[in-house]
Motif scaffolding. Structure first.
Motif, short mmCIF file in Angstrom:
data_model
loop_
_atom_site.label_atom_id
_atom_site.label_comp_id
_atom_site.label_asym_id
_atom_site.label_seq_id
_atom_site.Cartn_x
_atom_site.Cartn_y
_atom_site.Cartn_z
N MET A 4 -7.82 -6.67 8.21
CA MET A 4 -7.07 -6.43 6.97
C MET A 4 -7.51 -7.41 5.87
SD MET A 4 -3.18 -5.60 8.25
CE MET A 4 -2.60 -5.13 6.61
N ALA A 5 -7.72 -8.67 6.24
CA ALA A 5 -8.17 -9.67 5.27
C ALA A 5 -9.52 -9.28 4.67
CB ALA A 5 -8.24 -11.05 5.93
N THR B 290 -3.78 9.32 4.55
CA THR B 290 -3.46 7.94 4.97
C THR B 290 -2.48 7.94 6.12
OG1 THR B 290 -1.66 7.73 3.35
CG2 THR B 290 -3.86 7.08 2.62
N GLY B 291 -1.49 8.86 6.09
CA GLY B 291 -0.54 8.95 7.18
C GLY B 291 -1.19 9.41 8.47
N ILE C 38 0.83 -1.20 0.00
CA ILE C 38 0.00 0.00 0.00
C ILE C 38 0.88 1.26 0.00
CG2 ILE C 38 -1.59 1.37 1.42
CD1 ILE C 38 -3.13 -0.80 0.18
N TRP C 39 1.93 1.27 0.87
CA TRP C 39 2.77 2.46 0.99
C TRP C 39 3.62 2.67 -0.26
CZ3 TRP C 39 0.90 5.68 3.87
CH2 TRP C 39 0.51 5.45 5.20
N TYR C 40 4.24 1.59 -0.74
CA TYR C 40 5.13 1.74 -1.88
C TYR C 40 4.39 2.12 -3.16
CZ TYR C 40 8.83 -0.50 0.87
OH TYR C 40 9.77 -0.80 1.82
N LEU D 283 -7.83 3.19 3.51
CA LEU D 283 -7.76 3.77 4.85
C LEU D 283 -8.06 2.73 5.93
CD1 LEU D 283 -9.52 7.25 4.39
CD2 LEU D 283 -7.08 6.74 4.42
N ALA D 284 -9.06 1.87 5.66
CA ALA D 284 -9.44 0.84 6.62
C ALA D 284 -8.33 -0.19 6.80
CB ALA D 284 -10.73 0.15 6.17
#
Length: 525
Positions: free
Chosen positions: A366-367, A335-336, A310-312, A395-396
């Motif tokens: 997360m799943a 998001t941060g 997600i971040w990359y 975001l979740a």
């Protein structure tokens, strides 16, 4: 006789429970300062370096091309440019791995606090190399600087959780340990804020983004030298009981720390080997086999659960979700903020809810949200409002990660092992962490290319399997001593648990020691 024995046990248990209730001092300024400033110069820098290269990426690539033209009289080739940028990004993880492998030696020589202070030299030298690389017309300085700050992060992510776990009273050990996660998230958020075009995200200012690395390091150097070393390290490894007593007194804010000292002495007596073991010795020790398996699986899930993807690739995912190019830095900023808020909430509730429920909830949520994200991405071309649902799922996912999986694995690495095993355990956990980090960055583009919008289902599988394992194997560790936690693994490790008689003998010896010390104190008064 049969009636007398239970009465004696009840009296002892009542005394122990009373002493535990009365031994919960308020959180001191000294303890909070050690947690905040220790994390500021350590985990904050790790988080900052996760996000700081995103904003100036185009400018750095342009600098590489200009430097290449100045040296060789022709533009850099596409393959060479891709290689240089890949090295710049990935060498951070290689440095992190090297830093992790050096931890055992460093803490043996310098201690926990001393290693954190020494680590600032890596941050300062990295800041110089990264900020002066453009002026020196040397992209090699940027690559070396990224490697050095990787070493700094590798050391920090092992030593800081160890230090926080050893200085904290057990009833707030999780909350203090979450400073590591909170400052990582705050570092990510700070990197995003400073990378905005209105601040330092311009071609003329991008090198100042890296100059900022020196600021948290200087703050830590100004405060941490005046705070105590880990009292457990002082007592069990340096054999300096007077210094350990003074450290406990400052961290706990009370004069009588005989109970805390005796708890450490009891842990020392229970250990077969007081000498720090190596990674190889730890791997061969049956008494900690399932603790080690648990840490390896938890740390693998920490990296392989998909948050790094997600971040990359946040900007790419948001572009596919339909957001305008100019709005991407500001959308990423939210998001941060969500990540930081979720980490703070987790730190506030961890001692009430516990480590195990937060971990299982985080991975399970997360799943669910990765599954929904996959569905929404598949229908975003046909439904106009679907991209916004994709964004909500992102975001979740971030909030779910930071609710537990984002910080608790580092806390567990310190809690599941007693003193002599702890450095080697952190080295193994750190090695798994950095190798998994490198694997995600390397493999996810290929997974995304081959599976397209179904790529996140790989992370669904990881999260589900991790949740099942933690539900079956992991015991709850909140408000337990390190000895209690080790004993909770004794059955699954097939190690004999002390009998009730042996436990009672240890308790009685503890109470007699405390009573004798109280008599000595009253005599001196």
């Amino acid at each position: 006789m049969k009636m007398d024995k239970p009465q004696k046990n009840d009296v002892v248990e009542h005394k122990m429970s009373d002493s535990r209730k009365n031994s919960r001092p308020p959180i001191t300024v000294c303890l909070l300062s050690a947690a905040f400033f220790g994390a500021l110069g350590s985990s904050f820098l790790y988080g900052y370096n996760l996000s700081v290269v995103n904003a100036p990426a185009l400018y750095i690539k342009s600098f590489y091309n200009k430097t290449w033209i100045e040296r060789y009289g022709e533009p850099v080739g596409v393959e060479t440019a891709t290689f240089l940028w890949s090295i710049t990004v990935s060498i951070f993880a290689i440095g992190g791995l090297l830093g992790t492998l050096s931890v055992s030696f460093l803490i043996k020589v310098f201690g926990r606090k001393g290693t954190l202070l020494l680590n600032n030299s890596f941050a300062m030298s990295s800041a110089l190399l990264l900020s002066l690389g453009e002026r020196a017309r040397s992209f090699e300085m940027l690559i070396i600087g990224r490697f050095i700050i990787g070493v700094d992060s590798g050391i920090a992510l092992s030593v800081l959780p160890m230090y926080l776990g050893e200085i904290s009273p057990r009833h707030i050990r999780g909350s203090i340990g979450q400073f590591n996660s909170i400052l990582i998230c705050l570092g990510v958020f700070t990197g995003q804020v400073l990378g905005l075009p209105e601040l330092l995200g311009k071609e003329s200012r991008w090198n100042y983004l890296f100059s900022f690395l020196a600021f948290p390091a200087v703050l830590q150097l100004c405060v941490l030298p005046f705070l105590p070393e880990s009292p457990r390290y002082l007592l069990m490894e340096r054999r300096d009981e007077a210094a350990a007593e003074r450290a406990f007194q400052r961290f706990l804010g009370k004069k009588d720390v005989s109970q805390e000292l005796e708890e450490v002495h009891a842990e020392a007596r229970a250990q077969d080997n007081l000498h720090t073991v190596s990674m190889l010795q730890l791997l061969k020790t049956p008494a900690v086999r399932w603790q080690l398996i648990t840490i390896i699986i938890t740390m693998s899930c920490y990296q392989l659960c998909g948050l790094n993807a997600i971040w990359y690739y946040t900007n790419g995912i948001l572009r596919e979700a339909g957001f305008a190019e100019k709005s991407l830095p500001y959308v990423t900023l939210s998001t941060g903020a969500i990540e930081t808020l979720a980490a703070i909430i987790s730190g506030l509730v961890i001692e009430r809810i516990g480590r195990k429920p937060l971990l299982i909830f985080g991975f399970s949520a997360m799943a669910v949200f990765f599954s929904l994200l996959t569905v929404f991405l598949n229908f975003q071309d046909s439904v106009s409002w679907m991209p916004y649902l994709s964004y909500i799922c992102i975001l979740a996912v971030i909030a779910s990660f930071c609710s537990g999986p984002g910080g608790i694995p580092f806390i567990l690495a310190g809690e599941l092992f007693e003193q002599s095993y702890r450095p080697a355990a952190f080295m193994i956990a750190g090695t798994v962490n950095w190798l998994s980090n490198f694997a995600v960055g390397l493999l996810f583009p290929f997974i995304q290319e081959s599976l397209q919008t179904f790529a996140f289902l790989v992370f669904v599988v990881v999260c589900v399997l991790g949740s099942i394992y933690l539900y079956v194997v992991l015991p709850e560790t909140k408000n337990k001593t390190f000895m209690d936690i080790s004993q909770s693994f004794a059955k699954i490790n097939k190690i004999p648990v002390p009998s009730q008689g042996q436990e009672m003998e240890l308790v009685l010896s503890f109470m007699s020691d405390v009573n004798e010390k109280e008599k000595d104190i009253s005599k001196t008064q």
